[in-house]
Design a protein around this motif. Structure first.
Motif, PDB file in Angstrom:
ATOM      1  N   GLN A   1       0.825  -1.212   0.000  1.00  0.00           N
ATOM      2  CA  GLN A   1       0.000   0.000   0.000  1.00  0.00           C
ATOM      3  C   GLN A   1       0.857   1.258   0.000  1.00  0.00           C
ATOM      4  O   GLN A   1       0.563   2.214  -0.719  1.00  0.00           O
ATOM      5  N   LYS A   2       1.894   1.256   0.799  1.00  0.00           N
ATOM      6  CA  LYS A   2       2.783   2.421   0.868  1.00  0.00           C
ATOM      7  C   LYS A   2       3.406   2.682  -0.502  1.00  0.00           C
ATOM      8  O   LYS A   2       3.481   3.823  -0.950  1.00  0.00           O
ATOM      9  N   ALA A   3       3.850   1.635  -1.154  1.00  0.00           N
ATOM     10  CA  ALA A   3       4.454   1.777  -2.484  1.00  0.00           C
ATOM     11  C   ALA A   3       3.416   2.240  -3.507  1.00  0.00           C
ATOM     12  O   ALA A   3       3.683   3.156  -4.297  1.00  0.00           O
ATOM     13  N   GLU A   4       2.253   1.623  -3.494  1.00  0.00           N
ATOM     14  CA  GLU A   4       1.222   1.949  -4.488  1.00  0.00           C
ATOM     15  C   GLU A   4       0.681   3.369  -4.324  1.00  0.00           C
ATOM     16  O   GLU A   4       0.312   4.002  -5.311  1.00  0.00           O
ATOM     17  N   ARG A   5       0.667   3.882  -3.098  1.00  0.00           N
ATOM     18  CA  ARG A   5       0.242   5.277  -2.887  1.00  0.00           C
ATOM     19  C   ARG A   5       1.178   6.260  -3.587  1.00  0.00           C
ATOM     20  O   ARG A   5       0.793   7.368  -3.908  1.00  0.00           O
TER      21      ARG A   5
ATOM     22  N   ILE B   1      14.757  -6.133   9.831  1.00  0.00           N
ATOM     23  CA  ILE B   1      13.427  -5.532   9.668  1.00  0.00           C
ATOM     24  C   ILE B   1      13.573  -4.068   9.278  1.00  0.00           C
ATOM     25  O   ILE B   1      12.889  -3.581   8.367  1.00  0.00           O
ATOM     26  N   ARG B   2      14.471  -3.357   9.935  1.00  0.00           N
ATOM     27  CA  ARG B   2      14.698  -1.939   9.625  1.00  0.00           C
ATOM     28  C   ARG B   2      15.291  -1.760   8.231  1.00  0.00           C
ATOM     29  O   ARG B   2      14.973  -0.795   7.537  1.00  0.00           O
ATOM     30  N   PHE B   3      16.165  -2.676   7.816  1.00  0.00           N
ATOM     31  CA  PHE B   3      16.698  -2.619   6.447  1.00  0.00           C
ATOM     32  C   PHE B   3      15.543  -2.696   5.443  1.00  0.00           C
ATOM     33  O   PHE B   3      15.483  -1.923   4.490  1.00  0.00           O
ATOM     34  N   LEU B   4      14.634  -3.635   5.664  1.00  0.00           N
ATOM     35  CA  LEU B   4      13.490  -3.777   4.773  1.00  0.00           C
ATOM     36  C   LEU B   4      12.637  -2.512   4.791  1.00  0.00           C
ATOM     37  O   LEU B   4      12.241  -2.008   3.731  1.00  0.00           O
ATOM     38  N   ASP B   5      12.385  -1.975   5.976  1.00  0.00           N
ATOM     39  CA  ASP B   5      11.620  -0.729   6.087  1.00  0.00           C
ATOM     40  C   ASP B   5      12.293   0.399   5.297  1.00  0.00           C
ATOM     41  O   ASP B   5      11.630   1.161   4.598  1.00  0.00           O
ATOM     42  N   LYS B   6      13.598   0.506   5.424  1.00  0.00           N
ATOM     43  CA  LYS B   6      14.347   1.564   4.742  1.00  0.00           C
ATOM     44  C   LYS B   6      14.239   1.413   3.230  1.00  0.00           C
ATOM     45  O   LYS B   6      14.043   2.403   2.505  1.00  0.00           O
ATOM     46  N   LEU B   7      14.363   0.200   2.732  1.00  0.00           N
ATOM     47  CA  LEU B   7      14.271  -0.032   1.283  1.00  0.00           C
ATOM     48  C   LEU B   7      12.875   0.314   0.767  1.00  0.00           C
ATOM     49  O   LEU B   7      12.743   0.930  -0.300  1.00  0.00           O
ATOM     50  N   ILE B   8      11.842  -0.049   1.512  1.00  0.00           N
ATOM     51  CA  ILE B   8      10.465   0.285   1.112  1.00  0.00           C
ATOM     52  C   ILE B   8      10.273   1.800   1.154  1.00  0.00           C
ATOM     53  O   ILE B   8       9.635   2.375   0.269  1.00  0.00           O
TER      54      ILE B   8
END
Length: 115
Positions: free
Chosen positions: A20-24, A94-101
């Motif tokens: 959702q964050k990406a699609e927004r 988890i934070r790495f993934l959050d940062k990439l997103i």
């Protein structure tokens, strides 16, 4: 950070929020999947299987085929915390993934995101 509640949270419950964050920001689910695959080594089929199993973050990263060797190049802030300074290995992933997103949602090119 040992025992943080996100460790036992189902990855499949958070995954739609990443999408959702990406699609927004006019990005795609395919780009989110590509980022997750780059970071974890999961193929698309393996990722979908993990989502169906409703595995938690701990299991999701523990079963990851191979964390990308360039993760040390991921730098910056997520929720006011420098990802490179997070001491707990699971929380750091988890934070790495959050940062990439976050980078995807901010319009950064995939070539730059996937260092």
């Amino acid at each position: 950070m040992a025992g943080h509640k996100i460790f036992t949270m189902s990855f499949s419950k958070v995954y739609p929020l990443y999408v959702q964050k990406a699609e927004r920001k006019s990005r795609t689910k395919a780009e989110v999947d590509e980022i997750i695959s780059w970071l974890t080594g999961y193929s698309q089929v393996e990722l979908e299987s993990q989502l169906e199993k409703q595995i938690d973050f701990d299991g999701f990263f523990a079963q990851a085929p191979a964390i990308h060797p360039n993760v040390s190049q991921i730098k910056g802030l997520v929720c006011g915390v420098r990802v490179e300074d997070v001491e707990d290995p699971l929380m750091q992933k988890i934070r790495f993934l959050d940062k990439l997103i976050d980078e995807l949602a901010k319009g950064r090119s995939m070539e730059k995101i996937l260092r």
